[in-house]
Design a protein around this motif. Structure first.
Motif, PDB file in Angstrom:
ATOM      1  N   GLY A  90       1.703   3.976  -2.058  1.00 28.84           N
ATOM      2  CA  GLY A  90       0.533   3.942  -2.924  1.00 28.84           C
ATOM      3  C   GLY A  90       0.130   5.369  -3.244  1.00 28.84           C
ATOM      4  N   SER A  91      -0.597   5.558  -4.351  1.00 29.41           N
ATOM      5  CA  SER A  91      -1.070   6.930  -4.600  1.00 29.41           C
ATOM      6  C   SER A  91      -2.120   7.300  -3.562  1.00 29.41           C
ATOM      7  CB  SER A  91      -1.561   7.131  -6.030  1.00 29.41           C
ATOM      8  OG  SER A  91      -2.493   6.157  -6.394  1.00 29.41           O
ATOM      9  N   LEU A  95      -3.149  11.104  -2.022  1.00 32.14           N
ATOM     10  CA  LEU A  95      -4.489  11.689  -1.908  1.00 32.14           C
ATOM     11  C   LEU A  95      -4.704  12.209  -0.485  1.00 32.14           C
ATOM     12  CD1 LEU A  95      -6.411   8.881  -3.845  1.00 32.14           C
ATOM     13  CD2 LEU A  95      -5.546  11.049  -4.760  1.00 32.14           C
ATOM     14  N   PHE A 116     -14.098   7.668  -6.386  1.00 29.17           N
ATOM     15  CA  PHE A 116     -13.233   6.703  -5.700  1.00 29.17           C
ATOM     16  C   PHE A 116     -13.491   6.778  -4.198  1.00 29.17           C
ATOM     17  CE2 PHE A 116      -8.571   5.679  -4.522  1.00 29.17           C
ATOM     18  CZ  PHE A 116      -8.837   4.324  -4.451  1.00 29.17           C
ATOM     19  N   ALA A 192      -4.883   6.882 -11.927  1.00 32.86           N
ATOM     20  CA  ALA A 192      -4.477   5.514 -11.561  1.00 32.86           C
ATOM     21  C   ALA A 192      -4.607   4.529 -12.728  1.00 32.86           C
ATOM     22  CB  ALA A 192      -5.304   5.023 -10.371  1.00 32.86           C
ATOM     23  N   THR A 220      -0.022   5.584 -10.309  1.00 32.54           N
ATOM     24  CA  THR A 220       0.295   4.476  -9.412  1.00 32.54           C
ATOM     25  C   THR A 220       1.054   3.366 -10.136  1.00 32.54           C
ATOM     26  OG1 THR A 220      -0.636   2.847  -7.884  1.00 32.54           O
ATOM     27  CG2 THR A 220      -1.923   3.312  -9.856  1.00 32.54           C
ATOM     28  N   SER A 222       0.434   0.372  -8.972  1.00 28.84           N
ATOM     29  CA  SER A 222      -0.377  -0.773  -8.525  1.00 28.84           C
ATOM     30  C   SER A 222      -1.198  -1.407  -9.636  1.00 28.84           C
ATOM     31  CB  SER A 222      -1.360  -0.329  -7.439  1.00 28.84           C
ATOM     32  OG  SER A 222      -0.688   0.204  -6.335  1.00 28.84           O
ATOM     33  N   ARG A 231       2.987  -1.040  -2.909  1.00 27.50           N
ATOM     34  CA  ARG A 231       2.434   0.243  -2.477  1.00 27.50           C
ATOM     35  C   ARG A 231       3.301   1.429  -2.938  1.00 27.50           C
ATOM     36  NH1 ARG A 231      -0.973   0.029  -2.979  1.00 27.50           N
ATOM     37  NH2 ARG A 231      -1.916   1.546  -1.599  1.00 27.50           N
ATOM     38  N   ILE A 232       3.319   1.666  -4.233  1.00 23.06           N
ATOM     39  CA  ILE A 232       4.057   2.827  -4.734  1.00 23.06           C
ATOM     40  C   ILE A 232       3.195   3.661  -5.663  1.00 23.06           C
ATOM     41  CG2 ILE A 232       6.130   3.652  -5.916  1.00 23.06           C
ATOM     42  CD1 ILE A 232       7.517   1.608  -4.896  1.00 23.06           C
TER      43      ILE A 232
END
Ligand SMILES: *Cc1c(COP(=O)(O)O)cnc(C)c1O
Length: 369
Positions: A90-91, A95, A116, A192, A220, A222, A231-232
């Motif tokens: 996931g991004s 982070l 976020f 995102a 992302t 997602s 989750r990429i």
């Protein structure tokens, strides 16, 4: 008295308020629409699903730890250097990597007030101090952000479009912000929701990331690509920044199936375009419907993303709207923990879901008057 032998988390870990995910079940057990996690209502590209299924053949093998095919597909698609692509679980992971590689105890990480919710967690996790800049009617205020920069500021996180507000910082403002940041401060532009923005409104993030030594853009799979379960995420920055992130990422942080599905999703322009068009049409429609609810005190924050933040400033409160929608099977995101007890973030769903949601809101507004 606590046992002196018990392991004690670091004080900055104890200070973390855990991430609250969008709910996926309702109190009543009836779910008529899940509009709480900004997922794609059209699902996933069929090509991506096929690639995912085909990866079952190599379940016994570790994934490609260099994600070569994925990096090359991304680089070809966006005209980037594949050596400068970082990828993550996931991004979200990227982070965390950015905070971990560039900040620690005694440093500050800066973001906007309604930003976020992962940013404060990523900040505290590494012992750094979160700093929140005031907004301007829920939108990013560049001058307010710049006024919060100190000699301790190591990272600035900016989601564009932002979550949970949906607001978008235009290119000239983004460039102005970058231009005024200290050169040794990492500027993370979290895109995102970028695929939902019209191409004509490019915020210039990649242009900056191609040339500036202190910019990291994250993306992302997602959201518009409909691969949230896998989750990429990925990012692009200078060789120096990306090298630092690679040092601390987990060795096999993206799965084989995820890499394959992402490569296929990236190639399915038709699915992305259909998703963008669906979202734009229904977001405009939803905003108009809410504006048409008269003097009930509801308004939307202008959104460029796949959700709308609805503010309840009249008789019907955000809390009652959330509960009333929940009773009717609509799961939305109420945000009291993010200083938005008067706000519901509502994901753009299918046409049928949006029509039923508006009917439910009308009914609740009517009975609150
Ligand atoms: C959803 C989201 C992400 C990342 O999600 P991943 O599933 O971890 O890639 C990152 N930033 C923002 C602002 C988001 O809303």
């Amino acid at each position: 008295m606590s046992s002196p032998a018990a392991p004690r988390p670091k004080p900055w870990i104890d200070a973390i308020a855990p991430y609250v995910p969008g709910r996926s079940s309702s109190d009543s057990g009836i779910v008529s629409a899940k509009l709480s996690a900004n997922e794609n209502p059209l699902g996933t590209s069929p090509a991506a699903r096929e690639a995912f299924a085909a990866a079952a053949a190599t379940l016994g093998r570790y994934p490609d730890g260099s994600a070569t095919a994925l990096r090359e597909a991304i680089a070809a698609r966006f005209d980037l250097d594949p050596a400068r692509v970082i990828y993550g679980t996931g991004s979200d992971e990227i982070l965390h990597l950015a905070a971990g590689a560039f900040a620690g105890v005694g440093d500050e990480i800066l973001f906007v007030r309604y930003g976020f919710s992962v940013y404060p967690i990523a900040t505290r996790r590494v012992g750094a101090t979160p700093v929140e800049a005031p907004d301007r009617d829920y939108a990013t205020d560049v001058d307010a952000l710049l006024a919060c920069v100190t000699e301790r500021t190591r990272v600035v996180f900016l989601a564009n479009p932002n979550n949970p507000t949906g607001t978008f910082l235009p290119r000239d403002e983004l460039l102005r912000l970058h231009g005024a940041l200290p050169a040794d401060c990492l500027f993370v532009i979290d895109q995102a929701y970028y695929e939902y923005v019209d191409a004509a409104e490019d915020d210039g993030g990649f242009d900056l990331a191609r040339t500036a030594p202190n910019v990291l853009v994250t993306r992302t799979f997602s959201k518009i690509h409909g691969l949230a379960a896998e989750r990429i995420g990925w990012g692009y920055g200078s060789a120096e920044v990306v090298t630092a992130l690679h040092r601390i990422r987990a060795p096999f942080n993206v799965t084989t199936a995820g890499q394959a599905a992402a490569v296929a999703a990236l190639a399915d322009d038709g699915f992305v375009e259909a998703s963008r068009a669906h979202n734009a049409r229904l977001r405009t429609w939803l905003e108009a419907q809410i504006a048409g609810m008269g003097n009930a005190g509801l308004r939307t924050v202008p959104s460029k993303a796949n959700f709308v933040l609805v503010l309840f400033e009249g008789k019907l409160t955000g809390e009652r709207a959330f509960a009333g929608l929940m009773e009717r099977g609509f799961i939305t995101r109420w945000l009291p923990g993010q200083q938005l007890p008067h706000g519901l973030r509502i994901t753009i769903g299918t046409e049928d879901e949006m029509q039923r949601l508006v009917a439910a809101l009308r009914e609740m507004v009517g009975s609150a008057l």
